[in-house]
Design a protein around this motif. Structure first.
Motif, PDB file in Angstrom:
ATOM      1  N   LEU A   1     -19.535  55.847   0.820  1.00 47.70           N
ATOM      2  CA  LEU A   1     -18.478  57.118   0.772  1.00 47.70           C
ATOM      3  C   LEU A   1     -18.703  57.998  -0.410  1.00 47.70           C
ATOM      4  N   PHE A   2     -18.637  59.225  -0.545  1.00 46.92           N
ATOM      5  CA  PHE A   2     -18.863  60.034  -1.645  1.00 46.92           C
ATOM      6  C   PHE A   2     -20.098  60.000  -2.358  1.00 46.92           C
ATOM      7  N   PRO A   3     -21.099  60.009  -1.682  1.00 46.16           N
ATOM      8  CA  PRO A   3     -22.396  59.421  -2.451  1.00 46.16           C
ATOM      9  C   PRO A   3     -22.550  60.628  -3.495  1.00 46.16           C
ATOM     10  N   THR A   4     -23.140  60.307  -4.571  1.00 48.57           N
ATOM     11  CA  THR A   4     -23.424  61.001  -5.951  1.00 48.57           C
ATOM     12  C   THR A   4     -24.942  61.612  -5.670  1.00 48.57           C
ATOM     13  N   THR A   5     -25.131  62.645  -6.209  1.00 49.14           N
ATOM     14  CA  THR A   5     -26.432  63.098  -6.493  1.00 49.14           C
ATOM     15  C   THR A   5     -26.512  64.138  -7.318  1.00 49.14           C
ATOM     16  N   THR A   6     -27.551  64.580  -7.813  1.00 50.83           N
ATOM     17  CA  THR A   6     -27.787  66.176  -8.604  1.00 50.83           C
ATOM     18  C   THR A   6     -28.501  66.982  -8.003  1.00 50.83           C
ATOM     19  N   ILE A   7     -28.790  68.135  -8.512  1.00 44.98           N
ATOM     20  CA  ILE A   7     -29.153  69.300  -7.642  1.00 44.98           C
ATOM     21  C   ILE A   7     -30.724  69.139  -8.057  1.00 44.98           C
TER      22      ILE A   7
ATOM     23  N   ILE B   1     -19.258  60.543 -16.229  1.00 40.12           N
ATOM     24  CA  ILE B   1     -17.997  60.740 -15.875  1.00 40.12           C
ATOM     25  C   ILE B   1     -17.938  60.908 -14.382  1.00 40.12           C
ATOM     26  N   MET B   2     -18.866  61.784 -13.804  1.00 40.24           N
ATOM     27  CA  MET B   2     -18.974  62.105 -12.546  1.00 40.24           C
ATOM     28  C   MET B   2     -18.971  61.078 -11.633  1.00 40.24           C
ATOM     29  N   VAL B   3     -19.883  59.889 -11.962  1.00 38.49           N
ATOM     30  CA  VAL B   3     -20.276  58.714 -11.163  1.00 38.49           C
ATOM     31  C   VAL B   3     -18.827  58.010 -11.158  1.00 38.49           C
ATOM     32  N   LYS B   4     -18.138  57.878 -12.354  1.00 38.56           N
ATOM     33  CA  LYS B   4     -17.008  57.069 -12.568  1.00 38.56           C
ATOM     34  C   LYS B   4     -15.776  57.817 -11.508  1.00 38.56           C
ATOM     35  N   ALA B   5     -15.999  59.049 -11.662  1.00 37.96           N
ATOM     36  CA  ALA B   5     -14.746  59.919 -10.895  1.00 37.96           C
ATOM     37  C   ALA B   5     -15.144  59.222  -9.165  1.00 37.96           C
ATOM     38  N   ALA B   6     -16.354  59.424  -8.854  1.00 43.72           N
ATOM     39  CA  ALA B   6     -16.752  59.165  -7.464  1.00 43.72           C
ATOM     40  C   ALA B   6     -16.446  57.642  -7.085  1.00 43.72           C
TER      41      ALA B   6
ATOM     42  N   LEU C   1     -17.819  64.500   2.271  1.00 38.01           N
ATOM     43  CA  LEU C   1     -17.892  64.944   0.847  1.00 38.01           C
ATOM     44  C   LEU C   1     -18.663  64.399  -0.006  1.00 38.01           C
ATOM     45  N   TRP C   2     -19.606  64.790  -0.629  1.00 35.53           N
ATOM     46  CA  TRP C   2     -20.684  64.604  -1.797  1.00 35.53           C
ATOM     47  C   TRP C   2     -20.215  64.895  -2.982  1.00 35.53           C
ATOM     48  N   ILE C   3     -20.672  64.308  -3.982  1.00 36.77           N
ATOM     49  CA  ILE C   3     -20.110  64.442  -5.411  1.00 36.77           C
ATOM     50  C   ILE C   3     -21.246  64.761  -6.302  1.00 36.77           C
ATOM     51  N   ASN C   4     -21.531  66.033  -6.734  1.00 37.08           N
ATOM     52  CA  ASN C   4     -22.527  66.553  -7.479  1.00 37.08           C
ATOM     53  C   ASN C   4     -22.032  67.609  -8.530  1.00 37.08           C
ATOM     54  N   PRO C   5     -22.920  67.959  -9.332  1.00 33.47           N
ATOM     55  CA  PRO C   5     -22.730  68.933 -10.368  1.00 33.47           C
ATOM     56  C   PRO C   5     -22.862  70.309  -9.666  1.00 33.47           C
ATOM     57  N   ASP C   6     -22.460  71.314 -10.279  1.00 31.36           N
ATOM     58  CA  ASP C   6     -22.641  72.880  -9.478  1.00 31.36           C
ATOM     59  C   ASP C   6     -24.135  73.157  -9.167  1.00 31.36           C
TER      60      ASP C   6
END
Ligand SMILES: Nc1nc2c(c(=O)[nH]1)N[C@@H](CNc1ccc(C(=O)N[C@@H](CCC(=O)N[C@@H](CCC(=O)N[C@@H](CCC(=O)O)C(=O)O)C(=O)O)C(=O)O)cc1)CN2
Ligand code: MET
Ligand SMILES: [Zn+2]
Length: 774
Positions: free
Chosen positions: A442-448, A760-765, A738-743
């Protein structure tokens, strides 16, 4: 006599002197004086180029150290208190608004931590302006030593009598927005702004300015009635200053003003109106009849947005039509807009095929073009016979060149079928297959996509370009960079990895260089935002893909990790919009050619085992015609089709991502839906999360990752900030989507802040994952 005028000149300099000096200043390598001196030298040089070109009216205050709208925020003292409170030197406050400022306390100064203001697209261009951010109790006053006056006097001292250019009061407000937490409708602040505006005009007159150019480009938009009415208030108030202010040219560009023609009666007190007759020549008749008696028309006939030579015969015909209606003393020949969007000069180019170079005209050359056209209509064609003949020959050469036409491309385009626009199954079926294959939490993290483009990478590429290192050495270097980026992401705990794009100079130029139909400049840089420039490749002919463009790097990256690897492509519309497109073939045709090339690439990636593929379309929104209506619908139709043509060749299990770096979806939400991409990432960190409500309201079924932090600034977001953003998002989006990534991509960042922010982003996810999975 018909005079000529240039509405603004590019700022960077022929060698990107401004970029280099600004970045050196930020890095603490040079002081403010040296940066200021670089600015001064550039202005001097640019005024001289235009003067030598014979341009009649030359702009001042078109220069900026970052962005001209940002200049006006400071000029009108509309600086939010979160910046003002630090009492920074004006230049540092200016940059703090442009790019944020984060610095530790010293003996003499307190710690500073302030994010930048929002940056948004300048109309339908790839230039970005800093958005005025207004308070409920906003006040305005004129900054000390106002920049337009200072730069006017600077030019005057050099013997150049310039026309200062200002952002008009209505446009300044309408392009702004209420600050977070404020609810003010910007246009209601007009009465408060006008005294400051008039005070500035009086100061300009006192300094000796005979005329000013007031840009009101919002006149080409669909305007609410209260904004239209604001023109009346504004220009009546300004006119009340009578002869104590300069004569005014109100300039519009990037569209026609026919739908707002009634506003011209509110502008009857200004001495001239400028319109863009490149974009909309058909508006001439309407505008001519709506001018006030004696009012001058500035005819924008030299394109400020592309690199093609002006067709003199056609431009002269338009100007003569205006002269026939108004008389020669009421017509000016001008660039369609500021030349900000064109490269500095063609004269530096050594590597363009001679045949093709003869078709082009950059800012310096365009400055000559307005002068030649003005002379032709004043003194007659004979007075510029050599120039007109040479121009006709260039036009003929291009129209008949074998370079522009590829029958094989046309043949393929004729065979596109309806099935080629469709995925094999609907989203519900696809996502199930993808989940099973990828096994993401859930809430997978990635970058752009991109990771820092370090100096080392750029230098290696430059060496390879010059032949100082071999292809094999460069390839090894790139593999090493990819490996580094992969290991960093694994260590950070990201879920879907990227290869980092180290092999790419730019997301559009890189693809252009791998496609036929394109040519490239050596110095054709154009400002995109702040110190950032792009060198748009130029489409001259039919486009096709001789060989795979990205498979080698993506395949390598996938081979060195057990995590899913996301392939990375630039979509057809973005490739088109961020190139200089050809103007002899409709853009939909060029987009379809690009889409077919990309379709093959997408399928090749899938075959190579890359099952997550992102096709970026950050320019999709920018290409949207500025006004609603038929034209917009037509654009969306071919734009969506080209994305689908590029992406639907894959199996269900292959997950198609797309990325957009803007958050304005309201006016084209159905198009976003119609793309049928499995996952979208969008820029959102600077916007009100309420904008996401449209996804809820429309029951958007697919996955989406609104950016949780801004990447344009080196500032590292505190974890609470990211947590708050995610919480806001969950008000409108379901946890499962919902995915978690930067802008956006991280290419402009340095490694330390990148690592810190992603951590910080990965920790929040993970925090949210724990909470929701329980
Ligand atoms: N085309 C485009 N438009 C876009 C974006 C984008 O990525 N591309 N992103 C959005 C924001 N805009 C952006 C625009 C540019 C850059 C950017 O980073 N530009 C780079 C240049 C990128 C480039 O072309 N780099 C080349 C050339 C680099 C270079 O300057 N080389 C030196 C030599 C090496 C050195 O000394 O550093 C030189 O030529 O003198 C390369 O890497 O090969 C920059 O201004 O610095 C970022 C965002 C919207 N529009
Ligand atoms: C301007 S959108 C950028 C997308 C691209 N994949 C990148 O990360 O850099
Ligand atoms: Zn982006």
């Amino acid at each position: 006599m018909v005079t000529s005028s240039v509405l603004g000149f590019p700022r960077m300099g022929g060698n990107r002197e401004l970029k280099k000096a600004t970045e050196a200043y930020w890095a603490g390598k040079i002081g403010a004086e040296e940066l200021i001196q670089t600015g001064k030298n550039l202005r001097t040089s640019h005024w001289k180029i235009q003067k030598d070109a014979g341009a009649g009216t030359i702009a001042s205050n078109d220069f900026s150290f970052y962005d001209h709208v940002l200049d006006h925020i400071q000029l009108f003292n509309a600086v939010p208190n979160r910046y003002r409170k630090y009492n920074l030197p004006a230049l540092d406050e200016f940059f703090a608004m442009g790019r944020g400022l984060q610095r530790a306390a010293t003996d003499s100064s307190p710690a500073v931590d302030v994010p930048s203001l929002e940056m948004v697209k300048w109309f339908d261009s790839n230039y970005h302006y800093v958005r005025p951010t207004l308070q409920d109790n906003q006040t305005f006053s004129l900054a000390a030593d106002p920049k337009p006056v200072r730069e006017f006097l600077e030019a005057k001292a050099q013997g150049v009598n310039t026309r200062p250019v200002l952002v008009g009061p209505v446009s300044f407000l309408h392009l702004g927005k209420p600050d977070r937490g404020a609810s003010v409708d910007p246009i209601t602040l007009l009465e408060r702004l006008l005294p400051t505006y008039t005070e500035l005009l009086i100061k300009l007159k006192e300094a000796g300015a005979e005329t000013v150019q007031i840009d009101e480009p919002v006149l080409v938009l669909d305007l609410p009635s209260r904004v239209k009415a604001a023109f009346k208030t504004a220009y009546a108030k300004i006119a009340a200053a009578g002869v104590s202010i300069p004569k005014i040219t109100v300039a519009t560009y990037f569209g026609d003003i026919v739908h707002n023609i009634d506003v011209l009666s509110s502008l009857s007190t200004v001495s001239a109106i400028h319109v863009d007759l490149v974009r909309n020549p058909e508006q001439l008749d309407t505008v001519v009849t709506a001018l006030a008696p004696g009012q001058i028309l500035s005819t924008g006939v030299v394109n400020g947005r592309n690199i093609w030579k002006t067709n003199f015969r056609e431009a002269i015909a338009i100007v003569e039509k205006a002269i026939n209606a108004l008389g020669s003393d009421r017509v000016v020949v001008a660039t369609s807009s500021s030349l900000l969007h064109t490269p500095h000069t063609l004269a530096s180019e050594r590597n363009l095929p001679a045949e093709v170079a003869d078709w082009f005209s950059f800012a310096s050359e365009k400055s000559k073009e307005v002068a030649i056209i003005a002379k032709a209509v004043t003194e007659g064609a004979e007075s510029v016979k050599a120039e007109l003949d040479a121009n006709a020959a260039s036009m003929h050469s291009r129209a008949t060149s074998a370079r522009t036409n590829d029958p094989a491309v046309k043949e393929r385009q004729s065979k596109v079928t309806a099935a080629m626009y469709e995925r094999k199954s609907p989203f519900a079926r696809r996502i199930a297959a993808q989940q099973e294959h990828l096994g993401l939490p859930l809430f997978p993290t990635t970058t752009i996509g991109s990771f820092p483009q370090t100096k080392e990478i750029r230098v290696a590429r430059q060496k390879f370009g010059k032949g100082d290192i071999s292809a094999a050495e460069y390839e090894r270097f790139i593999e090493k960079e990819i490996e580094l980026v992969v290991r960093e992401q694994e260590a950070l705990g990201l879920d879907v990895l990227v290869h980092g794009e180290p092999e790419r100079n730019d997301m559009v130029q890189y693809f252009g260089e791998r496609l036929t139909g394109y040519v490239f400049t050596s110095f054709g840089w154009v400002q995109s935002y702040g110190s950032r420039c792009v060198r748009p490749p130029i489409v001259v002919g039919d486009i096709s893909r001789p060989a795979p463009m990205t498979v080698k790097e993506s395949k390598y990256a996938a081979s060195i990790t057990s995590k899913p690897m996301k392939g990375m492509l630039t979509g057809p519309i973005t490739c088109l919009r961020w190139s200089f497109p050809r103007d002899d073939v409709h853009q939909s045709v060029q987009a379809e050619q690009l889409a077919l090339a990309l379709r093959d690439e997408v399928v090749n990636l899938e075959t190579a085992g890359v099952n997550v593929i992102q096709v970026d379309e950050p320019a999709l929104r920018e290409g949207l015609p500025l006004r609603s209506g038929k034209e917009r619908d037509a654009y969306l139709d071919w734009a969506v089709k080209s994305f689908r043509l590029a992406t639907t060749g894959v199996k269900d299990v292959t997950q198609i991502h797309s990325h957009f770096c803007y958050s304005e979806f309201q006016d084209f939400f159905h198009a976003i839906t119609a793309l049928d991409a499995d996952v979208l990432s969008i820029e959102n960190s600077k916007s009100d999360a309420k904008l996401l409500k449209v996804f809820e309201d429309e029951a958007y079924p697919r996955h989406i990752g609104p950016g949780v932090y801004d990447i344009h600034s080196p500032r590292v977001p505190p974890q609470e900030e990211i947590r708050a953003r995610i919480e806001e998002m969950l008000q409108f989006l379901r946890p499962e989507q919902l995915w978690i990534n930067p802008d956006c991509g991280l290419k402009t960042r340095q490694w330390p802040e990148t690592r810190a922010a992603l951590d910080i982003m990965v920790k929040a996810a993970k925090e949210f994952r724990a909470k929701y999975q329980a």
